[in-house]
Scaffold this active site. Structure first.
Site, PDB file in Angstrom:
ATOM      1  CB  CYS A  40      -1.026   0.102   1.192  1.00  0.00           C
ATOM      2  SG  CYS A  40      -2.372   0.836   0.873  1.00  0.00           S
ATOM      3  CG  HIS A  41      -0.357   4.830   1.335  1.00  0.00           C
ATOM      4  ND1 HIS A  41      -1.761   4.195   1.233  1.00  0.00           N
ATOM      5  CD2 HIS A  41      -0.656   6.110   0.534  1.00  0.00           C
ATOM      6  CE1 HIS A  41      -2.597   5.048   0.584  1.00  0.00           C
ATOM      7  NE2 HIS A  41      -2.230   6.208   0.247  1.00  0.00           N
ATOM      8  N   GLY A  42       3.216   1.857   2.103  1.00  0.00           N
ATOM      9  CA  GLY A  42       4.704   1.734   2.524  1.00  0.00           C
ATOM     10  C   GLY A  42       5.418   1.892   1.378  1.00  0.00           C
TER      11      GLY A  42
END
Length: 188
Positions: free
Chosen positions: A116-118
């Site tokens: 995801c946003h990682g």
């Protein structure tokens, strides 16, 4: 075996809890750390719901008690790194200590699972150059800006991408296949 999991306030709830429980099931010790916090400190998680609006909505998740102190970690002890998403990557990408941890795992080619946003953290760390990865669709420009090739999936649930030591997926519906590929890289 020990795995390091980066975290911070407003980490995506599923992307924190599910990897911890799945890896514990395999007798893997997961050390969850957050910059400037110590074991026993609480971080707040968030539930991100993709429910048909132009962007996901956010609801409060479960509070989480950190398992280890950020300042005390010894990187050589870890077999791999997990980088969840949520909102914490947005502000931690400015923390050089976090970026150095990510660079370390790539420099020595240990398994890294990012979701995801990682991928915002990986982009900021400069480790995506010449690599391909998936991420939440709104992070596509971050991946490209970091020199990576963005892998787009129409559906989130069964899609995972592996490039060398990096396992990536677009969002929490893919946690099962994402963790399966990470575990393969750990040679379990």
């Amino acid at each position: 075996m020990k795995i390091l999991l980066l975290s911070g306030d407003y980490i995506e709830d599923y992307e924190l809890y599910v990897p911890i429980k799945a890896l514990e099931m395999l007798d893997i010790d997961v050390h969850v750390v957050c910059p400037d916090k110590k074991a026993g400190d609480i971080i707040q998680t968030a539930l991100h719901i993709v429910d048909g609006w132009q962007t996901y909505s956010e609801r409060p998740g479960h509070p989480f008690e950190l398992t280890h102190t950020f300042a005390d970690i010894k990187l050589g002890e870890y077999a791999g790194l997990v980088v969840p998403g949520g909102r914490f990557p947005e502000y931690q990408r400015y923390d050089q200590r976090v970026l150095d941890i990510i660079k370390y795992f790539f420099d020595i080619d240990k398994p890294v699972a990012a979701i995801c946003h990682g991928l915002q953290l990986l982009s900021a760390a400069g480790v995506l150059k010449g690599r391909s990865c998936s991420a939440f669709p709104m992070c596509k420009l971050d991946v490209i800006a970091g020199g990576g090739e963005y892998v787009d999936f129409e559906a989130f649930s069964k899609n995972v991408h592996v490039d060398g030591n990096l396992v990536s997926a677009p969002a929490y519906p893919a946690i099962g296949v994402w963790l399966r590929e990470f575990i393969k890289l750990l040679k379990i």
